[in-house]
Scaffold this motif. Structure first.
Motif, short mmCIF file in Angstrom:
data_model
loop_
_atom_site.label_atom_id
_atom_site.label_comp_id
_atom_site.label_asym_id
_atom_site.label_seq_id
_atom_site.Cartn_x
_atom_site.Cartn_y
_atom_site.Cartn_z
N UNK A 399 0.83 -1.21 0.00
CA UNK A 399 0.00 0.00 0.00
C UNK A 399 0.86 1.25 0.00
N UNK A 400 0.28 2.36 -0.48
CA UNK A 400 0.97 3.65 -0.35
C UNK A 400 0.45 4.33 0.92
N UNK A 401 1.36 5.00 1.63
CA UNK A 401 1.02 5.61 2.90
C UNK A 401 0.97 7.13 2.79
N UNK A 402 0.02 7.76 3.52
CA UNK A 402 -0.09 9.21 3.53
C UNK A 402 0.72 9.75 4.69
N UNK A 403 1.46 10.84 4.46
CA UNK A 403 2.19 11.43 5.59
C UNK A 403 1.24 12.39 6.30
N UNK A 442 -11.04 2.22 -8.86
CA UNK A 442 -9.60 2.04 -8.77
C UNK A 442 -9.11 1.71 -7.36
N UNK A 444 -5.09 1.44 -5.28
CA UNK A 444 -3.74 1.96 -5.47
C UNK A 444 -2.72 0.96 -4.95
N UNK A 446 1.52 -0.09 -4.90
CA UNK A 446 2.89 0.32 -5.23
C UNK A 446 3.36 -0.51 -6.41
N UNK A 476 20.06 2.30 -5.50
CA UNK A 476 19.52 3.60 -5.85
C UNK A 476 20.29 4.71 -5.12
N UNK B 218 -4.71 7.72 -9.08
CA UNK B 218 -5.00 8.65 -8.00
C UNK B 218 -3.73 9.36 -7.54
N UNK B 219 -2.58 8.66 -7.64
CA UNK B 219 -1.32 9.23 -7.20
C UNK B 219 -0.67 9.99 -8.35
N UNK B 246 2.42 11.83 0.18
CA UNK B 246 2.70 10.44 0.53
C UNK B 246 3.97 10.34 1.36
N UNK B 248 5.11 7.22 1.63
CA UNK B 248 5.65 5.99 1.07
C UNK B 248 4.84 5.58 -0.14
N UNK B 249 5.32 5.59 -1.37
CA UNK B 249 6.64 6.13 -1.74
C UNK B 249 6.63 7.66 -1.79
N UNK B 253 10.51 9.69 -9.49
CA UNK B 253 11.84 9.85 -10.07
C UNK B 253 11.83 9.95 -11.58
N UNK B 254 10.72 9.58 -12.21
CA UNK B 254 10.74 9.54 -13.67
C UNK B 254 10.05 10.76 -14.24
#
Lengths: 500, 464
Positions: A399-403, A442, A444, A446, A476, B218-219, B246, B248-249, B253-254
């Motif tokens: 999952x993507x996390x919100x800060x 949709x 989401x 990663x 990276x 959405x992102x 966000x 994470x991530x 980068x692209x």
């Protein structure tokens, strides 16, 4: 949109005409403003604190007007009135000129290199021979506050200080010193404080405490002195009491210190131009022009035709004009948007549906026909919703996390539609059974292909007999920096158990 | 139908009398319980104008249980008297030698139906002693009506295949429908009202020749959501308060690096006829991943893609999809909502063209009276808020926002100089809430929505 509160009758006096509420509303619509509220101080206090506290408040009618976010020249009564007057052809578009003092040299503000560490830029100007009334004084203070809240981004980008020039003497020095080395009597206090003491003193001040973090942890604090060592101000926190402005002030020294020089200049221009009408040293020029030139002039953009071209003078009050398209918009506003003839573009195109959406629409119809009811759930939810409650660990979900989520309901973006549907059923327990729900929307996830540990295109997954056993590749650059390394680095990591 | 036997017997009795008959008397003479007669009366009434029954009520005196006991066995006093043995009793200051059991006699009179012989006073006293009660009896006065007959014809409820085949339906009487009763709801599925409205808007765009943009992301990176649209990096909308960032991530980068450089330059130094914003543009800021705040980010991607074509072709694009704002929530605002967006790119598009397209679009929604107000967006110049006249509220209400994209946005993409791009947008939730009469957005979107609302929501017809 910023809101400006002006006393209605003062505004009408400045406009030279009394409008009914509807007429004024119409004028605002044409110009691009919005009359948001008609109220009074009494009404405001009554609403916020109760009728008893409001009994002694003023019931002078106030107009609360919304102005576009990029028009700093409309943030005070003076600017509003001037803009509207010129728009209605009641006033010629003003031309602002810098004027030298009648006697003596121009003032100087010397900036030392120490300021680079904390607040590198400063600009300054002098308004001479000003006459303040209570209203003008209030408006002057209010404009500084509005500019601080808007373009200055709560004093972090620019801070304004205004001083009675006759109580101080130039040349002025803008420098930065260690907090312990700064000592002065700040505005409305009776004794001197060091800067360190002021930081503690203002921690409980409801207005000033928000600005302390801007310089608090810096090794040196900004400070402005006059030639006698009198402190004018310690931006962005507080001015000195010595140079404070009163109704009797005749000459004003305005300084703007900043971390963004462009914005400092804009802010200074606003302060000077808005109140220059109260100075006896401003001259107005008027020019005649034709059609578009005339329209632009109604928008305070003085123009004249030179052959086929149009020459437009952008006043300092209009920093939002950075391209010809900004000029074009003002011409259109002056012409009146609703006077423009509408036309139909001749663009010929054939429509195409997005295949994914086309399929979705077909499926929706048939799912409903099969007896299922459509639900519409939020894309953001708690970690629990997509992990624990589904019997998974959050790290497995991709999952993507919100800060900084405000509540748990905004922690992650959904990776599956299932929790949403189950929550809908839970909220509808009383409905008769069966409950048959569907949702097509949709989620989401990663991008698992992009292993963010490795440099894209320079990594690989290792397979043995069709099974994934590990990864290898160039790390990276972010990963390298996170570990405080500097050289490119490659790595391999593998599970050895499959080889047992 | 219950017991046609009783009903027909009743009818025969009515036929014999002149005038009418009382249902109680009928019950007596037929030897059935009054309720059975009442039942028969009701079913006869359902047949139509066979009989006419007038409700009457009468009172008469009846013995209570205790009263009945006394009528049979004598009043309590008499029984006491009667149970004294002839030998006498010490307490026998019996004032009387003999008694007359008045109470019992009165009660017997009532029992025999002769209560009228008694005075009110006597009856009321016995009522107080709970030996008598006054009972209201409802009965019907039954008379013949216009379709009177002595036979009860059975009424059919349904037309059957046999009736059709044999033609017997011609002789049958059919029971009239009860239009007061609710029918059984059919078992079926339902579409969500917001999605129904979305389908209609999609239809409108397709009818106008607009092609759908791919918005299934959405992102988005701050670069496409803000920077490519010429929205400066210090703009308040890019705050933590208004945008979901966000963790994470965290970073994207692209990017198309050449284009990114041009965007950086136009922000910080100007160019393409513009002075720019003159600030230090930072890559790290543009890399921040967010939940998109508008679908205009997708429009930017599409326009960039269009600009990479060998030769320019005019386009009309649209999208209707979800966007995210980290703002204060209230009755009409949620963190997630749907944005409708339309874009037209062609040579020499004018403000008049934008107004023309808006008129065509809104006419399909049944809105024909439009007014335009100067407004401000960081990425359009000129910008216009669109207002329509609401007949019910008797005032102008905002229905959308529109504008012409700035050259600082289009030229770095590589679009030809004489191409202008007009765009407009509105939210999907607002017209839906107005159409379906919903005041609180939480009743429309999310898991707490009442499914009954979804079950009951009617067809979406936007133009009426």
């Amino acid at each position: 949109m910023p809101t400006v509160g002006v006393k209605r009758d003062l505004l009408f006096k400045a406009l030279g005409k009394t409008y009914s509420d509807e007429e004024f509303d119409e004028l605002c619509f044409e110009f691009g403003l919005e009359l948001d509220e008609i109220t009074s101080e009494k009404e405001i206090i009554s609403r916020e604190q109760g009728n008893s506290k409001a009994s002694s408040a003023s019931d002078v009618i106030l107009y609360k007007i919304d102005v576009p976010a990029n028009r700093y020249d409309l943030l005070c009564l003076e600017g509003l009135a001037r803009g509207l007057q010129v728009f209605k052809n009641k006033l010629d578009a003003p031309r602002y000129r810098r004027v030298s003092p009648v006697s003596g040299d121009r003032q100087r503000l010397i900036i030392t290199k120490e300021t680079a560490a904390v607040r590198p830029h400063a600009v300054a100007a002098v308004l001479r021979n000003i006459t303040f009334t209570q209203e003008r004084y209030d408006s002057f203070i209010e404009l500084q506050e509005k500019l601080h809240q808007n373009i200055c981004r709560k004093r972090s980008l620019v801070a304004i200080g205004t001083h009675d020039l006759d109580t101080i003497s130039g040349p002025f020095t803008f420098t930065a010193k260690r907090p312990g080395d700064i000592s002065f009597r700040p505005l409305n206090q009776t004794k001197e404080y060091t800067a360190t003491q002021l930081m503690s003193l203002y921690k409980t001040d409801s207005h000033l405490k928000h600005y302390l973090p801007i310089i608090e942890d810096k090794p040196v604090y900004p400070i402005i002195y006059d030639s006698n060592g009198v402190v004018l101000s310690m931006p962005p926190i507080i001015n000195g009491d010595h140079s404070k402005i009163s109704l009797q002030t005749k000459n004003v020294f305005i300084e703007c210190t900043a971390t963004d020089l462009t914005k400092a200049k804009i802010v200074l221009d606003m302060m000077v131009t808005m109140f220059s009408e109260y100075s006896d040293f401003l001259s107005f020029f008027s020019e005649s022009a034709e059609s578009i030139a005339q329209l632009l002039t109604r928008m305070c953009l003085l123009s004249q035709t030179t052959g086929d071209e149009l020459e437009v003078e952008i006043p300092p009050t209009r920093p939002d004009v950075i391209h010809a398209c900004d000029i074009m918009e003002d011409a259109a506003v002056a012409y009146g948007f609703n006077n423009i003839t509408r036309t139909i573009p001749r663009t010929y195109t054939v429509a195409n549906q997005l295949p994914l959406n086309k399929l979705t629409e077909l499926l929706r119809q048939d799912l409903a026909a099969a007896g299922f009811t459509e639900a519409l759930n939020f894309a953001l939810c708690s970690q629990e919703d997509i992990a624990d409650k589904l019997g998974k660990r959050i790290s497995e979900t991709g999952a993507v996390h919100i800060s900084n989520p405000k509540t748990a309901d905004f922690q992650v973006a959904r990776t599956t539609l299932l929790p949403g549907l189950l929550k809908t059923i839970a909220a509808n327990r009383k409905m008769p059974l069966p409950l048959k729900l569907f949702e097509i929307s949709d989620v989401v996830l990663k991008d698992q292909n992009k292993d963010s540990t490795f440099f894209p295109g320079r990594c690989a997954e290792i397979f043995v007999c069709g099974k994934s056993v590990g990864r290898l590749g160039v790390l990276h650059p972010d990963v390298i920096s996170h570990f405080e390394l500097t050289m490119p680095c490659s790595a391999l990591e593998m599970d050895i158990e499959p080889f047992l | 139908m219950a017991d046609t036997g009783v009903a027909e017997a009743l009818l025969r009795q009515i036929e014999k009398v002149d005038g009418g008959a009382d249902s109680l008397e009928l019950a007596n003479s037929l030897g059935v319980d009054h309720q059975v007669v009442v039942g028969a009366v009701k079913s006869l009434q359902a047949l139509g104008d066979v009989i006419s029954a007038e409700l009457r009520s009468s009172k008469h005196w009846e013995l209570t249980e205790e009263g009945t006991e006394i009528a049979e066995q004598g009043s309590h006093e008499a029984r006491v008297f009667g149970s004294i043995p002839p030998e006498g009793l010490p307490q026998a200051e019996l004032m009387v030698e003999s008694i007359q059991d008045q109470v019992r006699e009165t009660l017997l009179l009532v029992q025999r139906g002769r209560s009228t012989q008694l005075e009110e006073k006597e009856k009321n006293e016995l009522k107080k002693r709970k030996l008598l009660s006054e009972v209201t009896v409802k009965s019907y006065w039954i008379t013949k009506d216009s379709s009177f007959s002595t036979t009860v014809s059975k009424q059919e409820t349904e037309l059957t295949p046999e009736m059709i085949a044999t033609g017997s339906w011609k002789e049958k009487k059919f029971k009239p429908y009860n239009f007061e009763a609710m029918g059984v709801a059919p078992d079926c599925g339902h579409l969500h009202p917001l999605m129904k409205v979305r389908t209609q808007f999609r239809q409108i765009f397709l009818e106008m020749g607009f092609t759908e943009m791919p918005t299934n992301n959405f992102i988005e990176s701050s670069f496409w959501n803000f920077d490519s649209l010429f929205q400066p990096q210090q703009h308040p909308a890019r705050d933590q308060h208004d945008t979901f960032f966000l963790s994470e991530p965290e970073l994207a980068h692209q990017f198309p690096w050449d284009y990114l450089e041009r965007v950086k330059r136009v922000h910080s130094q100007g160019g393409y006829g513009s002075q720019g914003y003159k600030y230090d543009w930072k890559l790290e800021e543009a890399q921040k991943n967010i939940l998109r705040t508008h679908t205009t980010a997708v429009s930017a991607r599409m326009l960039y893609k269009l600009a990479q074509q060998e030769t320019f072709s005019p386009v009309k694009y649209f999208s209707i999809d979800r966007v995210f704002r980290n703002e204060t929530l209230d009755a009409t605002h949620l963190a997630e909502f749907h944005q409708i967006e339309g874009v037209v790119a062609d040579y020499g598009m004018t403000l008049g063209d934008l107004m023309g397209v808006l008129h065509q679009f809104f006419t399909k929604l049944g809105i024909t009276k439009l007014r335009f107000k100067p407004a401000y967006n960081p990425y359009t110049e000129p910008s216009m808020e669109v207002f329509s006249y609401h007949e019910g509220l008797k005032r102008w209400v905002e229905v959308g926002n529109s504008g012409v994209f700035r050259p600082e946005m289009l030229l770095p993409m590589g679009l030809p100089e004489d191409v202008s791009v007009i765009a407009w947008g509105l939210s999907l939730e607002r017209p839906t809430m107005i159409k379906y009469g919903i005041n609180n957005i939480r009743e429309l979107v999310g898991h707490k929505v009442n499914l009954q609302m979804v079950y009951d929501s009617p067809l979406c017809r936007l133009d009426s």
